[in-house]
Write an enzyme that holds these catalytic residues in place. Structure first.
Site, short mmCIF file in Angstrom:
data_model
loop_
_atom_site.label_atom_id
_atom_site.label_comp_id
_atom_site.label_asym_id
_atom_site.label_seq_id
_atom_site.Cartn_x
_atom_site.Cartn_y
_atom_site.Cartn_z
CE LYS A 226 -4.99 29.35 13.36
NZ LYS A 226 -5.25 30.67 13.42
NE ARG A 260 -6.50 30.75 20.13
CZ ARG A 260 -6.51 29.61 19.67
NH1 ARG A 260 -5.68 29.11 18.61
NH2 ARG A 260 -7.68 28.67 19.94
C1 7PM Z 1 -9.79 23.87 13.64
C2 7PM Z 1 -9.59 25.18 12.82
C3 7PM Z 1 -9.56 24.02 14.90
C4 7PM Z 1 -9.23 26.23 13.27
C5 7PM Z 1 -8.88 25.26 15.53
C6 7PM Z 1 -8.54 26.22 14.53
C7 7PM Z 1 -7.35 31.68 16.29
C8 7PM Z 1 -8.49 31.70 17.38
C9 7PM Z 1 -8.47 29.85 16.56
C10 7PM Z 1 -6.71 32.63 16.07
C11 7PM Z 1 -7.84 34.06 17.71
C12 7PM Z 1 -6.74 27.16 15.63
C13 7PM Z 1 -8.11 27.39 15.12
N1 7PM Z 1 -7.43 30.40 15.78
N2 7PM Z 1 -8.43 33.11 18.03
N3 7PM Z 1 -9.09 30.50 17.37
N4 7PM Z 1 -6.81 34.08 16.72
N5 7PM Z 1 -7.86 35.04 18.40
O1 7PM Z 1 -5.76 26.74 14.87
O2 7PM Z 1 -5.73 32.58 15.04
O3 7PM Z 1 -6.61 27.00 16.82
S1 7PM Z 1 -9.10 28.34 16.44
#
Ligand code: 7PM
Length: 282
Positions: A226, A260
């Protein structure tokens, strides 16, 4: 603790890894590698899922909507076309436990019918019809906290006390679920790192992770690659593995039951050592 996921039991007495399989062509960390001339390549996605399972992932998370700030919104039809065939293929050919990263009621229902074992909703079933659709599947649900909407959530996140506000919100969603017929034994809670949070908010949530969920409800933490790691350490997305591993271990030490992540094998190693130190003889 354990979760009953469409016939499969997920053992949460030790931390488990959820591997991310993103199907969006603009996914920031997979770079759209499952796409060949704009079309989803099932074979490539399947082998990536298989690799994550071999590396020790307990769950494969499949999403068809990018929540990246500024990402183009995805129609229900598009999301169904991206997600459902993958859920079907991975569940039937690999027998894997699949969570489907969606806020869309129809995607929840059709994914459950195609073999998904869990719903992962960054909007905590707040979309119209989502509570009823999720309840009807009988599947466990991960409820995530987000302040604002994906397009603008990072513009000016503000909290009086981020740990208590996120906790209050998640408990209110637990109540909403119970009211809709989803018992708390089927719920997972997630503070939503990076979703409408500054770095200070994210750090405070990590410090207070063990105060977030009522006793008996497992916690999921998504910290992998992140942008907070990017900002705090000055690292591009390809350089965030050490930071991701450190945060996964810190979250596990504070009681997160599901991590995750994108880098499954490395995270499994870290969690194995963490368990040997913190839970000897288990
Ligand atoms: C762009 C920005 C692409 C953010 C992907 C993301 C989470 C999630 C995501 C989380 C749960 C990423 C995120 N993040 N589901 N889906 N918890 N439950 O960094 O932190 O993968 S998408």
């Amino acid at each position: 603790m354990q979760l009953e996921c469409a016939g499969q039991v997920l053992d949460l007495s030790r931390p488990q890894v959820m591997g991310v399989l993103n199907t969006t062509p603009d996914s920031f960390s997979d770079g759209g590698s499952y796409y060949r001339s704009g079309r989803l390549d099932l074979g490539v996605a399947l082998s990536r899922a298989e690799q994550m399972l071999e590396e020790g992932a307990a769950i494969i998370d499949i999403g068809g909507e990018s929540t990246r700030p500024g990402a183009e919104p995805v129609s229900e039809q598009q999301e169904l076309e991206r997600v459902v065939p993958l859920v079907e293929a991975i569940s039937s050919r690999l027998g894997a436990l699949i969570s489907v990263d969606t806020s869309t009621p129809a995607v929840m229902s059709e994914s459950a019918a195609a073999g998904a074992g869990m719903i992962n909703d960054v909007r905590a079933l707040a979309r119209p019809g989502a509570l009823a659709a999720a309840a009807a599947t009988g599947l466990p649900v991960c409820l995530m906290h987000m302040q604002g909407q994906p397009g603008s959530m990072q513009q000016r996140p503000e909290y009086r006390d981020v740990v208590s506000e996120v906790g209050v919100y998640l408990r209110s969603r637990v109540q909403a679920c119970e009211g809709a017929g989803i018992p708390r034994s089927r719920l997972v809670l997630d503070p939503g790192f990076g979703f409408g949070k500054t770095d200070e908010h994210n750090l405070a949530l990590l410090r207070g992770l063990d105060q977030l969920a009522p006793a008996g409800i497992p916690v999921l933490a998504g910290l992998s690659r992140k942008s907070m790691i990017g900002r705090l350490l000055g690292r591009e997305v390809g350089e965030r593995l050490p930071g991701s591993l450190a945060l996964a271990m810190l979250a596990a030490q504070r009681g997160a039951q599901i991590l995750r992540v994108h880098d499954v094998a490395a995270t499994v190693d870290v969690l194995c050592l963490q368990q040997l130190v913190d839970c000897p003889g288990q």
